[in-house]
Write a protein that holds these residues in place. Sequence first.
Motif, PDB file in Angstrom:
ATOM      1  N   VAL A  68      10.798  -4.403  -4.934  1.00 36.54           N
ATOM      2  CA  VAL A  68      10.378  -3.615  -3.781  1.00 36.54           C
ATOM      3  C   VAL A  68       8.901  -3.263  -3.963  1.00 36.54           C
ATOM      4  N   ARG A  69       8.124  -3.441  -2.898  1.00 30.61           N
ATOM      5  CA  ARG A  69       6.683  -3.191  -2.992  1.00 30.61           C
ATOM      6  C   ARG A  69       6.189  -2.382  -1.786  1.00 30.61           C
ATOM      7  N   VAL A  70       5.031  -1.759  -1.994  1.00 32.83           N
ATOM      8  CA  VAL A  70       4.283  -1.110  -0.917  1.00 32.83           C
ATOM      9  C   VAL A  70       2.906  -1.744  -0.879  1.00 32.83           C
ATOM     10  N   THR A  71       2.461  -2.106   0.317  1.00 27.05           N
ATOM     11  CA  THR A  71       1.098  -2.602   0.503  1.00 27.05           C
ATOM     12  C   THR A  71       0.310  -1.496   1.208  1.00 27.05           C
ATOM     13  N   TYR A  72      -0.830  -1.138   0.639  1.00 27.43           N
ATOM     14  CA  TYR A  72      -1.623  -0.015   1.137  1.00 27.43           C
ATOM     15  C   TYR A  72      -3.104  -0.365   1.056  1.00 27.43           C
ATOM     16  N   LEU A  73      -3.914   0.371   1.793  1.00 27.45           N
ATOM     17  CA  LEU A  73      -5.347   0.077   1.829  1.00 27.45           C
ATOM     18  C   LEU A  73      -6.051   0.714   0.640  1.00 27.45           C
ATOM     19  N   ARG A  74      -6.983  -0.051   0.056  1.00 32.27           N
ATOM     20  CA  ARG A  74      -7.835   0.464  -1.016  1.00 32.27           C
ATOM     21  C   ARG A  74      -9.295   0.328  -0.593  1.00 32.27           C
ATOM     22  N   SER A  75     -10.075   1.348  -0.906  1.00 32.40           N
ATOM     23  CA  SER A  75     -11.485   1.352  -0.530  1.00 32.40           C
ATOM     24  C   SER A  75     -12.242   2.304  -1.444  1.00 32.40           C
ATOM     25  N   GLY A  76     -13.519   2.038  -1.613  1.00 26.72           N
ATOM     26  CA  GLY A  76     -14.372   2.927  -2.400  1.00 26.72           C
ATOM     27  C   GLY A  76     -15.176   3.881  -1.550  1.00 26.72           C
ATOM     28  N   SER A  77     -15.020   3.815  -0.228  1.00 24.49           N
ATOM     29  CA  SER A  77     -15.873   4.646   0.631  1.00 24.49           C
ATOM     30  C   SER A  77     -15.153   5.256   1.824  1.00 24.49           C
ATOM     31  N   TYR A  78     -13.826   5.094   1.921  1.00 22.20           N
ATOM     32  CA  TYR A  78     -13.095   5.621   3.075  1.00 22.20           C
ATOM     33  C   TYR A  78     -12.463   6.992   2.826  1.00 22.20           C
ATOM     34  N   GLY A  79     -12.642   7.569   1.640  1.00 21.93           N
ATOM     35  CA  GLY A  79     -12.062   8.872   1.340  1.00 21.93           C
ATOM     36  C   GLY A  79     -10.547   8.848   1.234  1.00 21.93           C
TER      37      GLY A  79
END
Length: 580
Positions: A498-509
Motif C-alpha cells: 500500500v502506498r501514498v503518492t504526495y507532492l514534494r517541493s522545496g519552496s511550496y511550504g
Amino acid sequence: MGRIPAPRPVTRSVYYFLIVGVVLLSIVVYLTLFVFIYSDAEGNSSFSFGSPLSFCSSNDQHAADLSPITTTTTIIARPTHSATSAVTSTPVEASENLEPAYCNYCTSTDEVCKRYGSFNLARSRAYEGPNARLKRVLRKVRSGQKIKIGIIGGSVSKGHGLRDHRHNWSHIYAEYIRETFAKSTSSDPANVEVELINGSVGATVSQYMETCFREHIPEDVDLVIIELAINDQRLDFLAKGYENLIRAIFALPQQPAIINIQVMALMFPTITMGGDLHTAVAQYYDTPILSLRNVLLPHILRSTQLNSSDNSLENYWFHNDANGVDLRHISQNGHRMLADLLKSFTSRVACEGWREEQSQHASLSGKDSDVVGGWDWVPYDSDRYEGLTLSLPNPNEGEQVSEYVPRLSLFQKFDHTTVLRPAIPFCRTTTTLSGNGNGLSSPYAHLLEALPAPLSTEGPDAFAMWSHPQNPGKVWLTGRKPGVKAAFKVQTSALGRVRVTYLRSGSYGLGSAWCWVDDNRNAGKRLDGHWQYKDIHVANSEVITENATPGEHILNCEIMKETRDPAGGTEFRIVAVDGL
C-alpha cells in the motif's frame, strides 16, 4: 594506263586497333544483354550488374505495398530488345515481392535521413532489439485494423510550452502511422483508424505510473510509448518502479508493444538522470529505446566548447518563456525531431518485419529467399560432433521467447524456481481530475474520495480538491491544518503493498503527514512534503506497508504538527493512493 598502287602491308598498330574495337563491341553487347536499368516511382534511375544492392535496403524491389502496382514503372533490358524499348507500365514477374516504400532507410527518398544523416539516426537508437511485439502491432495496422497508441509521460509529452497540440511529438507520430500504413490496404488513410490516447501527467515519476497508468490510458492499447527519463532521478527504487510499469503493461489484454523514448534536460545537478537506469531495465525486457539526448548533447557540448557564450542550440531545441530558456522542456523543434526519430525507427522495424514475412512465405512455398536470420539459430558443427547440442537452447524455440516476459525481476537474485505472479494494480488519483476538481478528465479514471467521518475530518478544514489558480491543470487533495485526517479504501493483490503518492517541493511550504494501514498506527510512516530541492516539484510515492493480506484495507493519513519546512508550513497535498 597508270598502275594501281599496291596495297601497303598491314602494320602492327592496325591489329591493335582491331583488337580494341572487338573488345569494345563485346562490352556493348554484354551491357545490352545483362545490365539492368531501374527507375523508381520518383524517376530516380540507377544501374548495376546483376541485382542492385544498397547499403540500407534492397532496391531490386520497389514500393508496391504502399501504392498500386500499376503505377510503378520498370525499365528492364532484355536479350532481344534494347533497354530503351523495354519501358512498360505493367508489373514484371517479381512485382509481387516489391518492397514497400518504408523500406527506403537512408536512400534517395528518405527525407528523415536527408535531414539528420545516418550518423545521428544511428545514435538515436540506444537499443533496438528484435521488436517482435512492435512488428505484430504494425502487421495489425497494415491489415486495416484499428490500433490504439497510449502515451505515458511527463510534462514534455503532455505538451508543456506548445501552443498547438498538433506540434506534440505524439500527434505527429500517430499521423505518420495513419498515413504510412493505411495505404497498405486503402488509398484513403482515414480508413485505418489510429487512436492516440495521451495519458501524460506533469511532475510524475515511474513510482506513480507503475500502479496508476490504467487511470490514464485504456487497457486495450496496442502500443505504449513511455517518456519518463528526465522525471525519474537516478535512484534504484525509481528504476524498480519503471520495471513494475513495464511488467504491468505487458500483462494487459493486448500484450502491447512498448517503445521507450528519452528526452533531455540540462537544468538538474547532473546530466545523468533516471533514464540511464531505465536503459538496463528496457534491455532486460527487450523494449527499444530512442534517445534525443544521444543525438543533441554532443553537438551542444562541442559548440559551447568552441564558444562558451554560444547558447544558440539551447535556444533552438528547448522551450523559451518569459524567464528565458527552459532547459527542462524541449521546444516545438525538439518535438518535431523526436517524432522524426520515431518515424525512422518504426519504418526500419516495419521493413524488417515485412522482409521476414517474405522469407517465411518463400520457405513455405519451397522458394529461395535473399533474407536470412529469423527466430532460431543453428549450432556449431563442433557442438554436434561433441554431443553438446542438448546443452544449448532448443533451436526451434526462438518464436516462443520472442515476446517472453522474464520470470524474475532484474533486481532479484537468480534462481531456478521463482516465478513472479502478475499483480493487479489498484489506484485512485487526482491527476485525472479537471481543473476545478469536480469532474474526471480521463474516461478510464476512478475518483479519489476520502471516506466519511469519523475516519476522515469533515467541515471547512477537511482535505479537499484544490489547484493553484495559475496552474489549474494540476489538482491535489489538500489539507492545511495539523490533526486533519483522511481515510481511503485500498485493494491489494500479489505484493500486499500500500502506498501514498504526495507532492514534494522545496519552496511550496509543505508539511508532513503520518499514514498507516487499518488499525496499525504504530507501524505507520512519516511523509515529508518539504525537501531540499528548491526547483524540483514532483509527486513522490511512499510505501506504507508491504505486508497487507490480499483484499480490501483502510489507509489513514493525518497532518502532523511537526514539519521540515523552514517557514513552518503544514500544508499537505495527496496525489494518489494505490495497492498492489
